[in-house]
Write a protein that holds these residues in place. Structure first.
Motif, PDB file in Angstrom:
ATOM      1  N   LYS A 162       0.834  -1.246   0.032  1.00  0.00           N
ATOM      2  CA  LYS A 162      -0.027   0.117  -0.003  1.00  0.00           C
ATOM      3  C   LYS A 162       0.916   1.339  -0.015  1.00  0.00           C
ATOM      4  CE  LYS A 162      -3.828   0.899   2.706  1.00  0.00           C
ATOM      5  NZ  LYS A 162      -4.367   0.959   4.065  1.00  0.00           N
ATOM      6  N   ASP A 163       1.846   1.242   0.829  1.00  0.00           N
ATOM      7  CA  ASP A 163       3.005   2.205   0.912  1.00  0.00           C
ATOM      8  C   ASP A 163       3.688   2.601  -0.506  1.00  0.00           C
ATOM      9  OD1 ASP A 163       2.408   2.674   3.439  1.00  0.00           O
ATOM     10  OD2 ASP A 163       4.071   1.822   4.419  1.00  0.00           O
ATOM     11  N   ALA A 164       3.969   1.371  -1.099  1.00  0.00           N
ATOM     12  CA  ALA A 164       4.611   1.489  -2.530  1.00  0.00           C
ATOM     13  C   ALA A 164       3.586   1.951  -3.437  1.00  0.00           C
ATOM     14  CB  ALA A 164       5.107   0.233  -2.844  1.00  0.00           C
ATOM     15  N   GLU A 165       2.393   1.671  -3.400  1.00  0.00           N
ATOM     16  CA  GLU A 165       1.337   2.032  -4.288  1.00  0.00           C
ATOM     17  C   GLU A 165       1.434   3.380  -4.385  1.00  0.00           C
ATOM     18  OE1 GLU A 165      -3.449   2.183  -4.702  1.00  0.00           O
ATOM     19  OE2 GLU A 165      -2.522   0.780  -3.613  1.00  0.00           O
ATOM     20  N   LYS A 166       1.226   4.132  -3.082  1.00  0.00           N
ATOM     21  CA  LYS A 166       1.298   5.512  -2.925  1.00  0.00           C
ATOM     22  C   LYS A 166       2.446   6.214  -3.521  1.00  0.00           C
ATOM     23  CE  LYS A 166      -2.052   5.297   0.821  1.00  0.00           C
ATOM     24  NZ  LYS A 166      -2.085   5.465   2.451  1.00  0.00           N
ATOM     25  N   GLY A 167       3.452   5.728  -3.123  1.00  0.00           N
ATOM     26  CA  GLY A 167       4.966   6.035  -3.431  1.00  0.00           C
ATOM     27  C   GLY A 167       5.360   6.325  -5.092  1.00  0.00           C
ATOM     28  N   PHE A 168       4.729   5.289  -5.660  1.00  0.00           N
ATOM     29  CA  PHE A 168       4.846   5.142  -7.298  1.00  0.00           C
ATOM     30  C   PHE A 168       4.012   6.156  -7.974  1.00  0.00           C
ATOM     31  CE2 PHE A 168       6.753   0.864  -6.511  1.00  0.00           C
ATOM     32  CZ  PHE A 168       7.636   1.072  -6.880  1.00  0.00           C
ATOM     33  N   SER A 169       2.704   6.191  -6.926  1.00  0.00           N
ATOM     34  CA  SER A 169       1.759   7.179  -7.825  1.00  0.00           C
ATOM     35  C   SER A 169       2.187   8.720  -7.345  1.00  0.00           C
ATOM     36  CB  SER A 169       0.620   7.247  -6.741  1.00  0.00           C
ATOM     37  OG  SER A 169      -0.528   8.206  -7.360  1.00  0.00           O
ATOM     38  N   LYS A 193       7.028   8.377 -15.987  1.00  0.00           N
ATOM     39  CA  LYS A 193       5.898   8.816 -15.417  1.00  0.00           C
ATOM     40  C   LYS A 193       4.983   7.363 -15.677  1.00  0.00           C
ATOM     41  CE  LYS A 193       4.248  12.856 -16.085  1.00  0.00           C
ATOM     42  NZ  LYS A 193       4.312  13.507 -14.756  1.00  0.00           N
ATOM     43  N   ARG A 194       4.909   6.959 -16.964  1.00  0.00           N
ATOM     44  CA  ARG A 194       3.944   5.692 -17.193  1.00  0.00           C
ATOM     45  C   ARG A 194       4.499   4.539 -16.629  1.00  0.00           C
ATOM     46  NH1 ARG A 194       4.472   7.555 -22.695  1.00  0.00           N
ATOM     47  NH2 ARG A 194       6.104   6.092 -22.993  1.00  0.00           N
ATOM     48  N   TYR A 195       5.801   4.407 -16.439  1.00  0.00           N
ATOM     49  CA  TYR A 195       6.245   3.218 -15.606  1.00  0.00           C
ATOM     50  C   TYR A 195       5.843   3.031 -14.150  1.00  0.00           C
ATOM     51  CZ  TYR A 195       9.931   0.182 -13.302  1.00  0.00           C
ATOM     52  OH  TYR A 195      10.564  -0.305 -12.675  1.00  0.00           O
ATOM     53  N   PHE A 196       5.855   4.431 -13.422  1.00  0.00           N
ATOM     54  CA  PHE A 196       5.539   4.477 -12.024  1.00  0.00           C
ATOM     55  C   PHE A 196       4.092   4.274 -11.889  1.00  0.00           C
ATOM     56  CE2 PHE A 196       9.659   7.289 -11.205  1.00  0.00           C
ATOM     57  CZ  PHE A 196      10.030   6.297 -10.604  1.00  0.00           C
ATOM     58  N   GLU A 197       3.367   4.708 -12.812  1.00  0.00           N
ATOM     59  CA  GLU A 197       1.664   4.649 -12.940  1.00  0.00           C
ATOM     60  C   GLU A 197       1.508   3.257 -12.749  1.00  0.00           C
ATOM     61  OE1 GLU A 197       0.638   6.954 -16.175  1.00  0.00           O
ATOM     62  OE2 GLU A 197       0.412   8.805 -14.907  1.00  0.00           O
ATOM     63  N   LYS A 242      13.918  -4.346 -15.689  1.00  0.00           N
ATOM     64  CA  LYS A 242      13.606  -3.109 -16.534  1.00  0.00           C
ATOM     65  C   LYS A 242      14.399  -1.867 -16.005  1.00  0.00           C
ATOM     66  CE  LYS A 242       9.140  -5.540 -17.703  1.00  0.00           C
ATOM     67  NZ  LYS A 242       7.942  -5.656 -17.379  1.00  0.00           N
ATOM     68  N   ASN A 243      14.553  -1.844 -14.871  1.00  0.00           N
ATOM     69  CA  ASN A 243      14.963  -0.454 -14.400  1.00  0.00           C
ATOM     70  C   ASN A 243      16.494  -0.213 -14.852  1.00  0.00           C
ATOM     71  OD1 ASN A 243      12.829   0.103 -12.530  1.00  0.00           O
ATOM     72  ND2 ASN A 243      13.794  -0.733 -11.039  1.00  0.00           N
ATOM     73  N   LYS A 244      17.154  -1.023 -15.315  1.00  0.00           N
ATOM     74  CA  LYS A 244      18.388  -1.041 -15.626  1.00  0.00           C
ATOM     75  C   LYS A 244      18.362  -0.209 -17.142  1.00  0.00           C
ATOM     76  CE  LYS A 244      20.392  -5.103 -13.634  1.00  0.00           C
ATOM     77  NZ  LYS A 244      20.802  -6.604 -13.702  1.00  0.00           N
ATOM     78  N   ALA A 245      17.157  -0.655 -17.840  1.00  0.00           N
ATOM     79  CA  ALA A 245      17.054   0.051 -19.190  1.00  0.00           C
ATOM     80  C   ALA A 245      16.573   1.755 -18.900  1.00  0.00           C
ATOM     81  CB  ALA A 245      16.037  -0.671 -20.148  1.00  0.00           C
ATOM     82  N   LEU A 246      15.681   1.621 -17.737  1.00  0.00           N
ATOM     83  CA  LEU A 246      15.033   2.872 -17.677  1.00  0.00           C
ATOM     84  C   LEU A 246      16.170   4.101 -17.034  1.00  0.00           C
ATOM     85  CD1 LEU A 246      11.859   2.160 -16.166  1.00  0.00           C
ATOM     86  CD2 LEU A 246      12.098   3.276 -18.217  1.00  0.00           C
TER      87      LEU A 246
END
Length: 149
Positions: free
Chosen positions: A19-26, A38-42, A140-144
């Motif tokens: 739940k914390d991660a969901e809010k953090g990514f948002s 932005k799309r990745y975090f969404e 995937k983060n490595k590419a981002l």
């Protein structure tokens, strides 16, 4: 081997951290300059919300004493709370780095839970799938990390 109550508490912690991660990514999606980031975090925010829905449903069918509306046992500020505050910065690179740190911590927590002997098979399957998705995101983060808009 952990007791039934200890496993339930660990699972509730995972729910709370997701739940914390969901809010953090948002929040990160709101602050990201890069459209791709932005799309990745969404997407990551939606995934963590879906993780919790799936985990709650499985826990309800597995643990008769699971109260999804009750308060979670963990009241200590978690790593994701710190990550959320860092996500409020307007630095894409810093947000991505914190995302990586948070995902690594999540994988470790899922691994710890999966080591428990008394987790039912259906719940173990859900935990393994969610952990594997987080691990895939780490790749995937490595590419981002090289994204520049």
């Amino acid at each position: 081997m952990s007791t039934h109550n200890e496993v339930l508490e660990e699972l509730e912690e995972v729910l709370e951290k997701n739940k914390d991660a969901e809010k953090g990514f948002s929040k990160a999606a709101e602050n990201a300059d890069s459209t791709a980031l932005k799309r990745y975090f969404e997407r990551k925010s939606r995934a963590r919300k879906e993780f919790n829905a799936e985990l709650k449903n499985t826990m309800k069918s597995t643990f008769t004493d699971f109260d999804e509306d009750g308060s979670f046992t963990g009241t200590i500020h978690r790593a994701w709370m710190d990550v959320k505050s860092l996500f409020s910065a307007d630095d894409d690179e810093a947000m991505l780095e914190e995302s990586i740190k948070g995902d690594k911590a999540a994988v470790d927590e899922y691994n710890d839970l999966l080591e428990e002997d008394n987790i039912p098979a259906d719940l173990r399957t859900v935990l393994r799938q969610q952990r594997d998705q987080i691990k895939s995101d780490l790749e995937k983060n490595k590419a981002l990390e090289d994204i520049k808009d």
